[in-house]
Design a protein around this motif. Structure first.
Motif, PDB file in Angstrom:
ATOM      1  N   LEU A 149      46.315  10.078  25.870  1.00 50.05           N
ATOM      2  CA  LEU A 149      47.096   8.845  25.996  1.00 50.05           C
ATOM      3  C   LEU A 149      46.200   7.616  25.901  1.00 50.05           C
ATOM      4  O   LEU A 149      46.527   6.645  25.221  1.00 50.05           O
ATOM      5  N   GLU A 150      45.089   7.680  26.586  1.00 51.28           N
ATOM      6  CA  GLU A 150      44.170   6.535  26.535  1.00 51.28           C
ATOM      7  C   GLU A 150      43.646   6.318  25.125  1.00 51.28           C
ATOM      8  O   GLU A 150      43.487   5.177  24.681  1.00 51.28           O
ATOM      9  N   CYS A 187      35.187   5.219  26.014  1.00 47.32           N
ATOM     10  CA  CYS A 187      36.211   4.183  26.170  1.00 47.32           C
ATOM     11  C   CYS A 187      37.547   4.749  26.604  1.00 47.32           C
ATOM     12  O   CYS A 187      38.327   4.074  27.269  1.00 47.32           O
ATOM     13  N   ALA A 188      37.851   5.970  26.187  1.00 47.81           N
ATOM     14  CA  ALA A 188      39.188   6.519  26.437  1.00 47.81           C
ATOM     15  C   ALA A 188      39.077   8.026  26.637  1.00 47.81           C
ATOM     16  O   ALA A 188      38.666   8.746  25.732  1.00 47.81           O
ATOM     17  N   ASP A 244      41.510  10.642  27.972  1.00 48.93           N
ATOM     18  CA  ASP A 244      42.508  11.618  27.537  1.00 48.93           C
ATOM     19  C   ASP A 244      43.278  11.102  26.329  1.00 48.93           C
ATOM     20  O   ASP A 244      43.063   9.992  25.850  1.00 48.93           O
ATOM     21  N   ALA A 278      46.299   4.639  23.140  1.00 47.73           N
ATOM     22  CA  ALA A 278      46.427   3.231  23.528  1.00 47.73           C
ATOM     23  C   ALA A 278      45.286   2.418  22.927  1.00 47.73           C
ATOM     24  O   ALA A 278      45.498   1.339  22.371  1.00 47.73           O
ATOM     25  N   LEU A 279      44.083   2.958  23.042  1.00 46.09           N
ATOM     26  CA  LEU A 279      42.933   2.267  22.452  1.00 46.09           C
ATOM     27  C   LEU A 279      43.113   2.119  20.945  1.00 46.09           C
ATOM     28  O   LEU A 279      42.829   1.062  20.367  1.00 46.09           O
ATOM     29  N   GLN A 318      45.393  -0.642  20.219  1.00 44.46           N
ATOM     30  CA  GLN A 318      44.730  -1.928  20.447  1.00 44.46           C
ATOM     31  C   GLN A 318      43.831  -2.297  19.258  1.00 44.46           C
ATOM     32  O   GLN A 318      43.856  -3.430  18.759  1.00 44.46           O
ATOM     33  N   GLU A 334      35.298   8.862  23.785  1.00 47.42           N
ATOM     34  CA  GLU A 334      35.413   9.206  25.200  1.00 47.42           C
ATOM     35  C   GLU A 334      34.856   8.158  26.155  1.00 47.42           C
ATOM     36  O   GLU A 334      35.469   7.901  27.190  1.00 47.42           O
TER      37      GLU A 334
END
Lengths: 207, 207
Positions: A183-184, A178-179, A181, A187-188, A191, A176
DNA sequence: AAAAAATGTTGACGATGTCTACATGAAAAA
DNA sequence: TTTTTCATGTAGACATCGTCAACATTTTTT
């Protein structure tokens, strides 16, 4: 048919279905033998005709989870097998999604010691199938020249460790900072998997 | 002193000590409030004067685990802070060792939802301390030019995911096809962490 | 010294995992 | 078809567990 629809009609499957549902609603703590019997409309000792004990039932549930994981990976391979890098990223994404969508099941799958084939044959083969799907993906990547010199198995384990770690941290809310929700997080995750892929593609490195 | 040695003399600490011991001997399943009370020579309800409920006690135990993890990482930084790459590899190794030496404790630490500071302040700060130690290592690596362009936090999360995944898979025996005994597992772990480091060191990559 | 608070004990309640004894319905044997 | 056997489900019991309330005791505060 044959031997599973005597009185109730396939109680074993019904128990597993109910178990899977209960698992995500109540968490693994709320999944009790007796609650399961209640949910299936059967007496509290009936499940013991189909499962030796609670651990046995949980193992059967976990086997379902691994089967679903293997299916998912095989489907990704079928869809993107011609493009190893894309297959890798999509597979990682699906893996993480699967864990986030059914966190209690995911925890159940990896929460116990890996069973020997003797202990829980069903679970063992289901788990192996999932790992084989991963190995296949790595082999394709290697054939396509995407991957470096390190042993395929070590690479596969690295990928599995990475994706498993991401999924676990996501489930427990530790991503959390870093990201926020879903979607984040995905994406993380992509990455991070990409970072590892760079390492896999690089020349072999001494340690 | 003051308020912890009334009748028994620091029962809270004694409970946590016994809990830690019991955790590794019997596994988390064998760690019951009542067993803990027995092990401490106290009545079965006494623990409730020091912990609201079982979850509270488990959280306090997990906090101990995180504190130990943070200590370990800080010690590694003190010993190898001048050499970021070595610090990274040694830290990874110690992390995995810590998990393998106390698997039940490790599982306990990561088995539950990350608590908000409101829920379990002690646990939250202990967990944060461990993560901060990791962030510090990454920052040193970046300062030394060992790391690439990706955001430090994403890199830290990638490292954490990797090491966490390795540790979990090692604990559950799922690395066995690749590495049988402890030494082999640690060697494999180092190899995998090295692979990731290559990726971290590489130029930023688009996804 | 008295009052208040902290700590520990006893006993109880409901829930759980699991066992044993029993009932019932289907399949196989006669 | 009848009977026997076996698979499946039920009822009840037991030990254990988490937790609560009532009570006792010791320490701290006043």
């Amino acid at each position: 048919m044959a031997q599973d629809d005597y009185h109730h009609g396939n109680l074993r499957q019904a128990l597993l279905d109910a178990g899977e549902k209960l698992l995500e609603i109540e968490g693994v703590a709320g999944l009790s033998m007796r609650a399961l019997a209640r949910a299936t409309g059967v007496s509290h000792a009936a499940p013991y005709r189909h499962f030796a004990d609670k651990a046995d039932l949980l193992a059967a549930l976990a086997a379902r989870g691994f089967a679903r994981l293997a299916e998912t990976l095989v489907a990704v391979a079928a869809a993107h097998g011609d493009n190893p890098q894309r297959e890798y990223l999509v597979a990682c994404r699906r893996y993480i999604e699967l864990g986030m969508d059914a966190p209690a099941m995911y925890r159940l799958m990896f929460g116990q010691q890996q069973p020997g084939v003797g202990d829980q044959p069903e679970l063992a083969v289901a788990g192996q199938a999932a790992f084989d799907a991963l190995l296949g993906a790595m082999a394709r990547g290697r054939a396509a020249g995407t991957l470096g010199e390190v042993a395929t198995e070590a690479q596969a384990m690295a990928v599995w460790s990475m994706v498993h770690g991401i999924t676990e941290l996501a489930i427990s809310g530790r991503l959390e900072p870093c990201a926020g929700d879903r979607l984040e997080i995905l994406a993380l995750g992509e990455q991070m998997c990409s970072l590892l892929l760079s390492g896999l593609a690089a020349r072999e490195r001494a340690t």
